[in-house]
Structures are given as structure tokens and as C-alpha cells.
Scaffold this motif. Sequence first.
Motif, PDB file in Angstrom:
ATOM      1  N   SER A  97      14.580 -10.736  -0.283  1.00 36.88           N
ATOM      2  CA  SER A  97      15.790 -10.675  -0.068  1.00 36.88           C
ATOM      3  C   SER A  97      16.296 -10.789  -1.124  1.00 36.88           C
ATOM      4  O   SER A  97      17.470 -10.553  -2.708  1.00 36.88           O
ATOM      5  N   GLU A  98      16.187 -12.024  -1.523  1.00 40.43           N
ATOM      6  CA  GLU A  98      16.289 -13.103  -2.450  1.00 40.43           C
ATOM      7  C   GLU A  98      16.060 -12.302  -4.108  1.00 40.43           C
ATOM      8  O   GLU A  98      16.481 -12.828  -4.937  1.00 40.43           O
ATOM      9  N   MET A  99      14.694 -12.595  -4.265  1.00 39.88           N
ATOM     10  CA  MET A  99      14.450 -11.719  -5.528  1.00 39.88           C
ATOM     11  C   MET A  99      15.553 -10.460  -5.858  1.00 39.88           C
ATOM     12  O   MET A  99      15.950 -10.740  -7.381  1.00 39.88           O
ATOM     13  N   GLN A 100      15.664  -9.538  -4.492  1.00 40.32           N
ATOM     14  CA  GLN A 100      16.645  -7.876  -5.091  1.00 40.32           C
ATOM     15  C   GLN A 100      18.089  -8.507  -6.099  1.00 40.32           C
ATOM     16  O   GLN A 100      18.254  -8.068  -6.469  1.00 40.32           O
ATOM     17  N   ALA A 101      18.454  -9.470  -5.258  1.00 38.15           N
ATOM     18  CA  ALA A 101      19.741 -10.585  -5.432  1.00 38.15           C
ATOM     19  C   ALA A 101      20.024 -10.895  -6.776  1.00 38.15           C
ATOM     20  O   ALA A 101      21.312 -10.873  -7.222  1.00 38.15           O
ATOM     21  N   PHE A 102      18.458 -11.846  -7.081  1.00 36.48           N
ATOM     22  CA  PHE A 102      18.639 -12.012  -8.403  1.00 36.48           C
ATOM     23  C   PHE A 102      18.224 -11.080  -9.345  1.00 36.48           C
ATOM     24  O   PHE A 102      19.568 -11.156 -10.186  1.00 36.48           O
ATOM     25  N   GLU A 103      17.634  -9.712  -9.172  1.00 36.44           N
ATOM     26  CA  GLU A 103      17.878  -9.261 -10.357  1.00 36.44           C
ATOM     27  C   GLU A 103      19.174  -8.129 -10.226  1.00 36.44           C
ATOM     28  O   GLU A 103      19.723  -8.576 -11.654  1.00 36.44           O
ATOM     29  N   GLU A 104      19.776  -8.284  -9.193  1.00 33.01           N
ATOM     30  CA  GLU A 104      21.226  -7.281  -9.656  1.00 33.01           C
ATOM     31  C   GLU A 104      22.060  -8.422 -10.375  1.00 33.01           C
ATOM     32  O   GLU A 104      22.974  -7.922 -11.071  1.00 33.01           O
ATOM     33  N   ARG A 105      22.197  -9.840  -9.706  1.00 30.48           N
ATOM     34  CA  ARG A 105      22.718 -10.056 -10.699  1.00 30.48           C
ATOM     35  C   ARG A 105      22.659 -10.724 -11.615  1.00 30.48           C
ATOM     36  O   ARG A 105      23.602 -11.009 -12.563  1.00 30.48           O
ATOM     37  N   ALA A 106      21.466 -10.860 -12.500  1.00 28.52           N
ATOM     38  CA  ALA A 106      21.024 -11.463 -13.885  1.00 28.52           C
ATOM     39  C   ALA A 106      21.424 -10.006 -14.794  1.00 28.52           C
ATOM     40  O   ALA A 106      20.840 -10.375 -15.469  1.00 28.52           O
ATOM     41  N   ASP A 107      20.657  -8.646 -14.349  1.00 29.41           N
ATOM     42  CA  ASP A 107      21.164  -8.085 -15.168  1.00 29.41           C
ATOM     43  C   ASP A 107      19.809  -7.980 -15.885  1.00 29.41           C
ATOM     44  O   ASP A 107      20.060  -8.054 -16.938  1.00 29.41           O
ATOM     45  N   LEU A 108      18.507  -7.929 -15.887  1.00 30.58           N
ATOM     46  CA  LEU A 108      17.568  -8.164 -16.545  1.00 30.58           C
ATOM     47  C   LEU A 108      17.094  -7.566 -17.869  1.00 30.58           C
ATOM     48  O   LEU A 108      16.708  -7.583 -18.697  1.00 30.58           O
TER      49      LEU A 108
END
Length: 447
Positions: free
Chosen positions: A234-245
Motif C-alpha cells: 500500500s505504501e509503495m503504491q501511494a509513493f508511486e502515485e505521489r512521486a509520478d516516477l
Amino acid sequence: MANECASQRTHADDAPDTRALVKANARYRHIIGNTPAIIYSSVPSGDFQLTFVSENASRVLGYEPWEMLDDPNFWFNHIHPDDTAAIFSSLAMLFVEDQKIYEYRFRTHDGSYLWMHDTLRLIRDAEGTPLEVIGLMTDITGRKQMEDTLQRQAEEQSALIEQLKMAQAQLMQSEKLASIGQLAAGVAHEINNPIGFVNANLNTLGNYVATLLEGIKLYQCVTNGSLPSSVAQSEMQAFEERADLQFLSEDVTELLAESNEGLQRVKNIVQSLKDFSRTGESNWQMADLHRGLDSTLNIANNELKYKVTIIKQYGELPMIKCLASELNQVFMNLLVNAAQAIQERGSVTIRTERCGQRVAVSISDTGHGIAPEHINRIFEPFFTTKPVGSGTGLGLSLSYGIIKKHGGDIHVSSEMGKGTTFRIELPIDPASAQPPSTASDEPGDAS
């Protein structure tokens, strides 16, 4: 009785001859005594004791002839001490060359010294044995004083020329600094623009790095098992959405490329400033005129870019021997003048070509042109048609001097309302070049 008569006839015949001889001797003594030169004779040995001195010695030197004859060392004793060594060291050559010429100071009766030009001539008998020395002394004090005066004047003129050279060098440096000062705001703007967006890019890149560091920390927590798998996912998914890698990776590449381009622009401007000034280079060196033109264009870019289109028509040019920084100053003067002659929009064409053992640089603008009544005065020092405070009137005058120092020519042609062309011709090697043509030897000559 007969003998007595014969004796009387002989005495009668001798009387006219004696009188004629006495008369002739008196005439010669008068002539000798009234010549500008003192004529004397001496024995050809020892101290060269005088045996005859013309009567004009009393008028020139203040001594009576008998005073000079009575003293066996008179001649040597009255020569200036600083001049005796040169005479003594070479006097023996009189017996080899039969004639010597000296210039020395001779002490007069009142203790002062006169400069004398003395010609000594050795007289020999039929067998070649020296009989006497005949001398001819002429007072050359006036000439020596004039020579000293001329020497002092020459030294003063040399010092003045050196001062003028220094003043000219300072004037050129002042004009160069004035040119750079005039363009300083533009150069600062040219540097500040890329520095500004590089600075902004670094701030953005800093934020990106912080985001990536957050992601790395989260990844470490996932891999070491400190987070439950459900929470980690869940944390990784939230980070990827927030960071827009995806966007971040693309933008980082663009920001780095843009920053490198900006820094390269700054580097080019700094290099152009160094090329333009060529600080520390005061000797003639082989230089590339195209590089000098490009560096000058970089410095003047802010002055030119808003209303001038630069058209380069560079030909094949060899390296030439020159003072590059001074030629760059000429290019700067002509380019800035061209830009100032254009009111709104126009073009400046830079054309280069080789002409035998010379190279030519032409700078043409589409500005308002130069009035016919001004064109013969544009190279005069302090002449300017610009408003008060907008120009020193030294740029073209100094440019003319620089080109002439390089053994070249500078010509100008202009048509009111259509533009002006300055054409510079320079020898590839000034030392071996033919003298430049005299067509434009006077400032303001138009071709």
C-alpha cells in the motif's frame, strides 16, 4: 773702382727683392693671423713643443703666441683632462697615417674651455724623415653646444614619445573598458539568464532528489521486512502515485540537459571575454580572426540580438600575426556602431576573404548611413555625431591607429538611408608585407 761700382749695383738690385719678400711675408702673416683657424707647427717628437703659432691665438684663446712657444708642454697641459687619454692613446698613429683629427676641449686664458677641431698633419722630407707637425685648430664650441642642445631635445622628444605611447595605450585601455562598460549590462543579462534557469533547475532537482531518497528509504523498509507485506504494498503504491516516477525520470533528463546548456553558455561568454581582452598578451602572435570576431559577437550579443540579424560570410583565412586584443577592439567598435546605426530592425553582414598576402574583413550594416559632410571626419579624434554623453569620439580614431599599426588599411563607404560598409585589410605578416597603399593614409579617406 770697378769693384766698388759692381758692389753698388748688386746692393741696388737686392733692395727690391728684399722689400718684396718682406711685403709678401707680412701679407701671409696677416692672412694667417685673420683666418678663423689657429695655425701652428710643432716638433714631431716628445711633447710636440710648439714652434710657430698664428697671431689669432690671442683672439681665440687669449694667449699671446710667445706664451705658447715658451712653454714646451703648452699643448698637452691645456687639453681637458678627460680628453687627454683618447689623444695620447692614438697620437702615435700620426706617424703611420700622416694625419690625425681630434675634437677636444682646450683651456683658454680665462680658465674656461673651448671645443676645438684639430687637424694634425705630419710633414716629411724627401727621404721620409719627419720634419714637423702642422696643426689647424678651429673653435667648434658653437657647434658642440648646438649638438648638445639637439641631443637634449632628442632625449626630451624620445621621452615625450614614450609618454604619448603610454597615454595612447591608456586611452586604448580606457576605450576598451568603456566599450565593455557600455555592454556590461548586456553581458550581465546574458550570464544571468542561464544562471537563473540553472538555479531554478537545481531547486527542482533538489526536490526530485528528496523524493527519490524517500522512495529509497521506503524500499529499504520493504526489503528488510520491517513493514508487513500488505502495508508495504500500500505504501509503495501511494509513493508511486505521489512521486509520478515516469514524469520525474523524463524531467530530470531535460533539466540536466538544459542546465548543461546554460552552463556552457556562461562558459562561452567568459571565454569570449578572455578572448576579447587577451589579458597578459602584449606581443605579436599568430591569431584566428574568425575566433576574434565570434568572441566579440558573443560579448555584444545583447546589444545586437533585439534588432540586428548577423549574417556571417566567412571565407578561408590563414592565421595572421597581430595583436589580437587590439583587433578585437576594432571589431567591437564597428559592430556596436553598426547596431547603433540601425533604428528598429536590420542586418549586419560580416564578410572575410583572403587577398594574396593580405586578408580583408568587411562589416556592413543596413543603418541610416553617414552624411557626406561627416565621412571625411569620422576617423578624427573626439569627432562624433552621437548625442552628448553617448560616445567619446575615440572609437574610430583608435581603430584607425590600430589598423595602421598592423600595416593595414581601413576604408569606409556609405549611402544615406541604405547603410555603411567598413573594410579592413591586413597583411598576414606585417614584418614581411609590402607597405600598405597610400589611398587611405589620411583619416577619413573613403573608398
